[in-house]
Design an enzyme around this catalytic site. Structure first.
Site, PDB file in Angstrom:
ATOM      1  N   TYR A 415       1.079  -1.037   0.232  1.00 46.48           N
ATOM      2  CA  TYR A 415      -0.329   0.025  -0.302  1.00 46.48           C
ATOM      3  C   TYR A 415       0.794   1.077   0.451  1.00 46.48           C
ATOM      4  CZ  TYR A 415      -4.837  -1.760   0.417  1.00 46.48           C
ATOM      5  OH  TYR A 415      -5.517  -2.143   0.516  1.00 46.48           O
ATOM      6  N   TYR A 419       4.197   5.431  -2.032  1.00 47.20           N
ATOM      7  CA  TYR A 419       4.205   7.215  -1.708  1.00 47.20           C
ATOM      8  C   TYR A 419       5.437   6.949  -1.408  1.00 47.20           C
ATOM      9  CZ  TYR A 419      -0.509   7.031  -1.793  1.00 47.20           C
ATOM     10  OH  TYR A 419      -2.103   6.178  -2.074  1.00 47.20           O
TER      11      TYR A 419
END
Length: 658
Positions: A415, A419
């Site tokens: 996840y 980022y």
């Protein structure tokens, strides 16, 4: 479209009135809308032009108010060299203030501590009055006499002022770019084009500087500084690999102890965003400070409640430069919702009115969400990579969003991997489209780095985890510990050398590790104690992980040593003491034989052998692997390629031969 003259004049007057008083830097983006309003004065064109012009006038007014509070003239702060000169002047002024304050103290100041404190207060107050944007060292803090003496040395140092003013300059110019609308989706996302260009130039200059230096220890070992930098976490690839390895280890450890995971996104209220009509003039640095303060309150509440959690947070910018945070938190499954409620309470506490307005508008937001999913499905059917839209019709979602990780659908590290990559080097996400900017994530990597560096915002931070220093220090030890009393250190070393970071976490749960430091009193130019990491140890034994002391030196080509300077020797005194006038007046003088110039050590670093040196000493320019070298004023210099083909070098040196 044909218009009668009276209507043309009215439309021209309308456009002129809207543009009146705006400088060219603000009206440049309005000319297409203004031309459309004049050529085709429909209500739609007039409304679009009026809306854009009003926004530009608001931006210009905000810029004028900001500049009135900024005391440094634009002609000084806009250029690096003038900023450095101002820093030198401020340092001299602080020194003069210190001398005047010390001489003007009354007889009541008999103790040394009282005199130092009085002088420190006077100098700092004058500095704040002179330039309030730069806070004096240790100002507003309770310190001892020695610390105030060190602070006085800092405030009269030109280097300290240069660091502060150059940082202030970067943030000041970027604030002006934000106010002019030059940061955002329609212009340059995350950071302005000017800031990105300057950041790239500075990085290139830093690399050239690093390539010109070598590290030498007391044993005579030499390492190129650029090689040491690329082998450390300063290399983006190494930094990304270490972060992902650490996050994966935390995830595996959380699974072992039965913890669940939640992915949290938090952001600031609308008036912190530069694209909002309610923007209060906050910079990205101000917004990040708000985020830090709010998160500190939430952490204090969780600590009082006895909540146990750990994880990592990533700070990244919106397209307008406003920061927001992503956090991957691991906690007992029964406590995850309570932790999320606590975080949501503090981040939604400020300006609740805009959240209540969203609640009243929830039906329209649900409709927009359905359209976003339809568009995403269309992109997916066409083979275009795009992120799946999240539900955004809940009232609190502009400030807080939480997604509980289901291991059957994907791991926690997966996840947050996107980022991590998009904020470091764009690894494996180059072709993903950013929903905010409309560009690929790989295109925005340099802008994100510029944003983080310019605003001094820490991008990655771990929460509730063991410090990474122990892991890095034990990995410096290459040989195994064979002694019995070093059994724990060997266990720790093997865990660090393994591919799974979770092994190192397990080892830290059974072994108490202490980082060894070396403290040097008066270790810098300000008289402060310098603390350096020297080794790692346990309760029983400690080992030295940094046995050598390294110092930077110029490499052979950049050496400032006069005896190693690559010159022709025409203007130098030889070893016999005779100058150039004793060696004859002409180039072909037979009274004295010109000495043979021996290149210094590492002379072939750039392929310059003896024959190339002979050509250089005769005045030629030599090309080595695309780099042009020439001796100017007795010093070897690298020169740029001339624009005229007729001026290019005649001699090309290939490695090992001419």
């Amino acid at each position: 479209m044909h218009l009668n003259p009276a209507l043309n004049r009215d439309q021209q007057r309308f456009v002129d009135n809207m543009l009146q008083g705006l400088p060219k830097s603000f009206t440049a983006g309005l000319w297409p809308l203004a031309q459309a309003a004049k050529d085709n004065p429909t209500p739609e064109n007039n409304k679009a032009f009026r809306k854009a012009a009003i926004k530009k006038r608001q931006q210009y007014g905000r810029k004028l108010r900001y500049l009135q509070q900024f005391k440094i003239p634009a002609k000084v702060i806009n250029h690096k060299e003038t900023t450095k000169k101002l820093a030198d002047e401020l340092a001299q002024q602080c020194y003069a203030d210190m001398v005047e304050a010390a001489e003007g103290l009354g007889p009541e100041y008999t103790e040394h501590e009282d005199r130092v404190k009085a002088v420190y207060d006077i100098v700092c107050q004058l500095s704040v009055q002179r330039l309030p944007q730069v806070q004096p060292p240790l100002w507003g803090m309770e310190t001892d006499t020695l610390a105030m003496e060190c602070a006085l040395l800092r405030i009269q140092c030109a280097k300290w002022w240069r660091r502060k003013l150059l940082k202030l300059r970067r943030q000041h110019l970027e604030t002006l770019e934000i106010m002019q609308g030059n940061v955002g989706k329609g212009a340059s996302p995350y950071a302005s084009k000017r800031a990105v260009a300057e950041f790239v130039r500075d990085k290139a200059a830093q690399r050239r500087w690093a390539e010109s230096l070598t590290l030498v220890n007391e044993c005579g070992d030499e390492i190129a500084l650029i090689n040491a930098i690329e082998a450390s976490t300063a290399n983006p690839e190494n930094a990304r690999a270490e972060l992902m390895k650490r996050i994966r280890g935390l995830e595996e450890w959380a699974e072992e102890i039965g913890f669940g995971a939640v992915f949290v996104t938090v952001t600031a209220p609308s008036y912190y965003h530069t694209t909002s009509n309610n923007w209060n003039g906050s910079t990205p640095k101000d917004t990040n400070r708000y985020m830090v303060d709010t998160w500190a309150k939430a952490r204090a509440k969780l600590k009082r409640a006895g909540a146990e959690y750990f994880g990592v947070r990533v700070a990244e910018p919106h397209q307008d430069g406003t920061p927001h945070w992503h956090m991957m938190l691991f906690a007992p499954k029964a406590d995850l919702k309570a932790i999320c409620r606590c975080i949501r309470w503090y981040f939604c506490k400020e300006n609740k009115a805009e959240l209540l307005a969203r609640f009243k508008n929830r039906k329209k937001l649900r409709k927009l969400y359905r359209k976003a999913r339809q568009h995403w499905g269309y992109q997916k059917s066409r083979g275009i990579k795009a992120s799946e839209p999240r539900k955004f019709h809940y009232p609190f979602q502009p400030r807080f969003d939480a997604e509980y990780i289901d291991p059957s659908k994907g791991s926690a590290s997966a996840y947050i991997a996107k980022y991590i990559s998009k904020n470091i080097n764009g690894f494996e996400v180059d072709d993903l489209i950013d929903a905010e900017t409309g560009k690929t994530l790989g295109d925005g990597v340099m802008n994100v780095k510029t944003w983080s560096s310019g605003w001094s915002i820490r991008q990655f931070q771990f929460q509730g985890c063991d410090p990474i220093t122990a892991y890095r220090e034990i990995r410096r030890v290459r040989e195994a510990f064979t002694e019995e009393h070093m059994k724990e250190l060997e266990q720790l070393r093997q865990a660090a050398e393994s591919n799974d970071f979770v092994n190192f976490i397990r080892a830290l749960r059974t072994i108490k590790v202490e980082i060894q430091y070396e403290v040097t009193p008066y270790g810098n130019e300000y008289g402060e104690a310098v603390k350096r990491v020297k080794g790692i140890g346990t309760r029983a034994v400690a080992v030295l992980t940094r046995p050598h002391k390294w110092e930077m030196r110029r490499s052979a080509l950049k050496s400032g040593d006069a005896r190693q300077s690559w010159t022709c020797g025409a203007n130098c005194t030889d070893r016999s003491g005779r100058g150039s006038e004793d060696r004859g007046s002409g180039r072909n003088s037979s009274n004295h034989t010109a000495p043979t110039i021996k290149p210094p050590e590492k002379a072939n670093l750039h392929g310059l052998d003896a024959e190339a040196m002979t050509l250089l000493q005769r005045g030629y320019t030599v090309n080595v692997a695309g780099q042009r070298w020439k001796i100017r004023h007795g010093t070897l210099e690298q020169v740029p390629e001339p624009p005229n083909l007729s001026q290019r070098v005649n001699y090309v040196v290939v490695r090992g031969r001419l």
